[in-house]
Every structure is written in C-alpha cells, then in structure tokens.
Design an enzyme around this catalytic site. Structure first.
Site, PDB file in Angstrom:
ATOM      1  N   SER A   1       0.652  -1.164   0.061  1.00  0.00           N
ATOM      2  CA  SER A   1      -0.048  -0.117  -0.164  1.00  0.00           C
ATOM      3  C   SER A   1       0.699   1.710   0.053  1.00  0.00           C
ATOM      4  O   SER A   1       1.787   1.873  -1.225  1.00  0.00           O
ATOM      5  CB  SER A   1      -1.174   0.038   1.173  1.00  0.00           C
ATOM      6  OG  SER A   1      -1.530   1.058   1.033  1.00  0.00           O
TER       7      SER A   1
ATOM      8  N   ASP B   1      -0.067  -4.500  -3.601  1.00  0.00           N
ATOM      9  CA  ASP B   1      -0.742  -3.083  -4.235  1.00  0.00           C
ATOM     10  C   ASP B   1      -0.868  -1.888  -3.180  1.00  0.00           C
ATOM     11  O   ASP B   1      -0.958  -1.609  -2.971  1.00  0.00           O
ATOM     12  CB  ASP B   1      -2.523  -3.701  -3.313  1.00  0.00           C
ATOM     13  CG  ASP B   1      -3.112  -3.778  -4.501  1.00  0.00           C
ATOM     14  OD1 ASP B   1      -3.379  -3.945  -5.356  1.00  0.00           O
ATOM     15  OD2 ASP B   1      -4.485  -3.274  -3.261  1.00  0.00           O
TER      16      ASP B   1
ATOM     17  N   HIS C   1      -7.124  -5.016  -0.651  1.00  0.00           N
ATOM     18  CA  HIS C   1      -6.240  -4.736  -0.816  1.00  0.00           C
ATOM     19  C   HIS C   1      -5.858  -5.391   0.776  1.00  0.00           C
ATOM     20  O   HIS C   1      -4.356  -4.699   1.302  1.00  0.00           O
ATOM     21  CB  HIS C   1      -6.856  -3.183  -0.804  1.00  0.00           C
ATOM     22  CG  HIS C   1      -5.449  -1.792  -0.515  1.00  0.00           C
ATOM     23  ND1 HIS C   1      -4.232  -1.874  -1.622  1.00  0.00           N
ATOM     24  CD2 HIS C   1      -4.603  -1.621   0.181  1.00  0.00           C
ATOM     25  CE1 HIS C   1      -3.501  -1.517  -0.846  1.00  0.00           C
ATOM     26  NE2 HIS C   1      -3.835   0.032   0.619  1.00  0.00           N
TER      27      HIS C   1
END
Length: 319
Positions: free
Chosen positions: A140, A170, A246
């Site tokens: 992230s 991600d 996610h």
C-alpha cells in the site's frame, strides 16, 4: 538483470506452502532488544525480524507496512516467506502519520544503513544475513515508499547498500490521479521508472472497489498497481488476484482499532488465507529468481496459473 539461464521446465512448485525452515520472530525496540537486552547497536526504528532458525546465510528483504498499520499485522505473511530461506526486516516506520510519506522514506534509508552493523547481532545464533542479496518490498503506502526510495524522490535518503529487487504489494500513490500524496511517484509516462532492477507488482482485484459509499476505495484506479506496473521497465512482473482485496494479505487476527478497521474500510475477499499464501508464494518465487538465480518457480507460475491458490485476474511479464 535476468533470471538464471538454466531454467527448468514448468512443474509443480512449493512456494505457496510453508517452506522447510522454521521461521522465528523477534521484536527489536529502539533502546533494547526484547530477546537480547545487551544489543549494543539498536536500530533507528523498532523492527520485526522474521528469519529461519536453522544455521546458515540467507538473503534479506526489507518490508514496509501499509498506511497506519503495524508491522506485526504481516507476521503470518513474513513467516511464510522466511520459511523458504529469507530474512525479513520489517520496520515500524511511525505510529501516526499525515499524507506526506517523506519521513518514512528517510526512515527506511536509515534502517537500511543500519543493517551492515546491526542486523547480524540481532538474529538467532549462527543465522547470518547475506546483504549482497537484498530486496525491498512494501504494501500500500509502504509500496509507494519503496518505489520512492529507489527512484530517489526524497533528499537525505541515500543508502549505503544496493538493493537488487523491488516488490510492490498493491502499491498506492494517493487518493486519485491528480491527488497523489507527497512525494508523488507516478508520472504517467509508460516505462519511465529508471530503477535498474527487476520489479514485482502484486495487485488486488477488489482494491479499486468501494466497501461502502462512505469510504473511498483503498487502492483507487489512477494510483494503484496498474499505474505502477505501466511505468516499470523490464524485467517486471504483474499479477493480480481476482476476488481479493487490498488488505487480504494481513494476518487473520489483526488486533486493536487499526486491526478491526482493516476489515471495515476495504472491500475484502471471503478469507485472507488464500491471498496471504499467494502474496507469500509469488514473493518467494520472485526472490528465488532474482536473488538466488533460480527462476523455475516463477516461470512455472507464469505458464500454469492454476498453481496459485486463487484465481488470477491478470498475469503479465516483461522479460
């Protein structure tokens, strides 16, 4: 850089299962090590170390947590990777943070520069790091920070060690295209990342889907894995898990308010275990290829998508 030329024919691979090594964890604080109070050279940030317990010398990867998460939320994932013969160094970059990631990028550089003098003494007896085989990974906003560090987006973030591979789990560069958080990483120029190393970009098929109308998607289109991969040069790999979200690579039990929020804010799959095994396994295959020169597992997954423990939405290799 490319995988070893002696590539085996695609076959079954063990990377999605627990490896042959016994993975052990240690928490290292700023002033003392909870398992070794006499540690003379504490790191610049608290660390979670996950390594094999068996004697030997192992490649190392630095792993950066996602926005407002704890490094301990990734314990199961890091233990999976360590069980295949790798040492994970996961700093806790901050306890609270605003939109600007500059400080955590500088902290990542500081932790990296600590490794030559501090890591060996922090590991189990007879377990040693091979810092000539070093990778950087992040999830992230941690993925954004990893790219930003290696693209030299931030001053005072030079590293004394050379990274040989980069993994973005991600990665997210902000709220939306035109709403990137500082320092912006994406330029929207295809193949513009001048990294001089292989890159693995892992995406989630549900990351750009809103959990509910009140919250934005956790990995919005325009600043997510698709955009990062479009700027990567070869060698680069891009794999997307179709029905997972996610944060589905986190531990099953993430405690506290932040841990509970990880189940509420992002669109999730039915369970975390398949995504965690997938992220762990493809990371092991990638590290074996580019840190150890054995690409048989990575090429097996490229040719036989059914080897993965979940359905893949996209598989793209630039070799």
């Amino acid at each position: 850089m490319s995988p070893s030329s002696s590539v085996a024919a695609p076959t079954d691979t063990d990377v999605f299962c627990t490896g042959k090594y016994t993975a052990v964890t240690a928490k290292i604080e700023l002033e003392r090590c909870t398992t070794r109070p006499s540690l003379s050279n504490p790191p610049p940030k608290p660390l979670l170390l996950v390594s094999p317990s068996e004697a030997g010398e192992y490649p190392v990867f630095v792993f950066l947590h996602g926005y407002l998460f704890y490094n301990t939320f990734y314990s199961q994932l890091l233990k999976h990777i360590a069980s295949h013969g790798f040492i994970a160094v996961a700093p806790q970059l901050y306890s609270a943070a605003g939109p600007d990631a500059t400080a955590e990028i500088q902290s990542t550089a500081a932790v990296t520069n600590w490794l030559p003098d501090g890591l060996d003494d922090s590991l189990p007896p007879d377990v040693h790091p091979n810092l000539s085989r070093l990778a950087l990974a992040g999830h992230s906003r941690g993925g954004k920070a990893a790219f930003a560090l290696l693209l030299k987006k931030v001053p005072k973030s030079a590293t004394t060690l050379k990274f040989s591979a980069l993994i973005g789990v991600d990665p997210v560069d902000g709220m939306d295209k035109g709403k990137q958080t500082p320092p912006p990483v994406l330029s929207y120029v295809p193949r513009s990342f001048d990294l001089h190393m292989p890159v693995l970009v892992i995406g989630s098929g549900l990351g750009d889907v809103k959990k509910n109308p009140l919250f934005p998607a956790c990995a919005p289109k325009g600043v997510n894995h698709e955009d990062f991969f479009s700027e990567c040069r070869k060698p680069a790999c891009h794999l997307v898990a179709r029905d997972f979200g996610h944060v589905d690579m986190l531990d099953d039990d993430t405690k506290g308010i932040r841990g509970k929020a990880s189940y509420c804010l992002c669109k999730n799959g039915k369970s975390r275990e398949p995504m965690r095994r997938f992220v762990g396994g493809i990371t092991v295959a990638f590290l074996r290829a580019y840190l150890e020169g054995n690409s048989s597992d990575l090429m097996a997954i490229r040719e036989r998508h059914e080897l993965a423990p979940l359905e893949l939405q996209e598989v793209e290799f630039l070799l």
